[in-house]
Design an enzyme around this catalytic site. Sequence first.
Site, PDB file in Angstrom:
ATOM      1  N   SER A 117       0.829  -1.206   0.000  1.00  0.00           N
ATOM      2  CA  SER A 117       0.000   0.000   0.000  1.00  0.00           C
ATOM      3  C   SER A 117       0.859   1.251   0.000  1.00  0.00           C
ATOM      4  O   SER A 117       1.960   1.262   0.563  1.00  0.00           O
ATOM      5  CB  SER A 117      -0.863  -0.009   1.269  1.00  0.00           C
ATOM      6  OG  SER A 117      -1.479   1.245   1.467  1.00  0.00           O
ATOM      7  N   TYR A 141      -1.514  -0.016  10.400  1.00  0.00           N
ATOM      8  CA  TYR A 141      -1.812  -0.650   9.109  1.00  0.00           C
ATOM      9  C   TYR A 141      -0.621  -0.505   8.154  1.00  0.00           C
ATOM     10  O   TYR A 141      -0.137  -1.485   7.580  1.00  0.00           O
ATOM     11  CB  TYR A 141      -3.075  -0.027   8.488  1.00  0.00           C
ATOM     12  CG  TYR A 141      -3.241  -0.420   7.039  1.00  0.00           C
ATOM     13  CD1 TYR A 141      -3.643  -1.703   6.697  1.00  0.00           C
ATOM     14  CD2 TYR A 141      -2.948   0.481   6.007  1.00  0.00           C
ATOM     15  CE1 TYR A 141      -3.744  -2.081   5.368  1.00  0.00           C
ATOM     16  CE2 TYR A 141      -3.052   0.113   4.685  1.00  0.00           C
ATOM     17  CZ  TYR A 141      -3.452  -1.169   4.375  1.00  0.00           C
ATOM     18  OH  TYR A 141      -3.541  -1.536   3.055  1.00  0.00           O
ATOM     19  N   LYS A 145       2.131  -3.358   6.474  1.00  0.00           N
ATOM     20  CA  LYS A 145       2.408  -3.530   5.041  1.00  0.00           C
ATOM     21  C   LYS A 145       3.910  -3.421   4.777  1.00  0.00           C
ATOM     22  O   LYS A 145       4.464  -4.168   3.970  1.00  0.00           O
ATOM     23  CB  LYS A 145       1.612  -2.518   4.212  1.00  0.00           C
ATOM     24  CG  LYS A 145       0.128  -2.851   4.139  1.00  0.00           C
ATOM     25  CD  LYS A 145      -0.099  -4.167   3.406  1.00  0.00           C
ATOM     26  CE  LYS A 145      -1.520  -4.667   3.455  1.00  0.00           C
ATOM     27  NZ  LYS A 145      -1.687  -5.979   2.794  1.00  0.00           N
TER      28      LYS A 145
END
Length: 331
Positions: A117, A141, A145
């Site tokens: 991402s 988050y 990643k």
Amino acid sequence: MTWLITGGAGYIGAHVVRAMTEAGERAVVYDDLSTGIAERVPDGVPLVVGSTLDGERVARALKDHGVTGVVHLAAKKQVGESVDLPLHYYRENVEGLRVLLQAVTAAAVPSFVFSSSAAVYGMPDVNLVTEETPCVPMSPYGETKLAGEWLVRATGRAHGLSTASLRYFNVAGAAAPELADTGVFNLIPMVFEKLTEGAPPRVFGDDYPTPDGTCVRDYIHVADLAEAHVAAARRLAAAPGTDLTLNIGRGEGVSVREMIDRINEVTGYTLAPAVTPRRPGDPPRVVASADRIAAELAWKAKYDVHDMITSAWEGWVRLHPEARRGQAQEG
Ligand code: WQD
């Protein structure tokens, strides 16, 4: 080739399954259906219901289906939720990946595509974000990643696995109404939701250092994104020892205000947006340089923002038929 597509019942995963099978590859979906929808898996594509944390089930799926490559999309993806539930996010996104990679290396599956991402970049202070722009994630988050990319690369080097980490920018649109995103977590569906309620769409801050004061993002059609997976998967299969990290965006910035104007054009609603305070943690501008993927995979986006909004709207009115009635009343 037979590709195990984890998260293949999700919004992006289902588009990857569709693109892979249309390109003549065999696909098997592996999904725990926590947010995925079984009906998204097309007839003829096997669905194995399981978590990537279940190494035995993964190992059996790899063996039973003669899997020769994995595209790993199964993950938790809500930035705000990750702030409240970091342990859950690290378990699902990092430990789930570790267990999956253990099974993949044990079965000597040679190719692995990882869904990453633009969240790995955090608040990039550059006009166009290249793959060399420093990664400073701003949320658990984004951290999961980035840690995932490291784990994928290290495992690739140690075990002779060909790998690609694909850094998605702002994904939108649908290849068909039934494949549209059902979540209301991003700008386009959040605006659709407000319009459907007859309320003004919200602009989270208009005092950013950008041309119109609202945040600028790089929106990419999910069908283009899916094609990038096909190109990456084929490269890995053809060239053992590959280790790619690629942005997937269009290299074009669109502001929140421009986006809302275009949504009004497509939907026929004319509600003027309401400016609300900034949402914490939003970077002013995140736009990809898409040069590396063009050079490496000869991939280029085909669809524009209008295509994204139009196709997302078709998906929205399928689930929210009242949106069309409101549109008719207002018009
Ligand atoms: C876009 C812009 C909002 C709703 C996130 C994740 C990223 C990726 C995609 C993961 C921002 C503004 C939004 C609204 C608004 N996720 N906005 N009014 O934050 O760029 O990216 O989703 O898989 O990692 O960070 O996307 O669509 O939430 O917001 O003004 O009603 O729209 O503030 O500037 P974002 P988004």
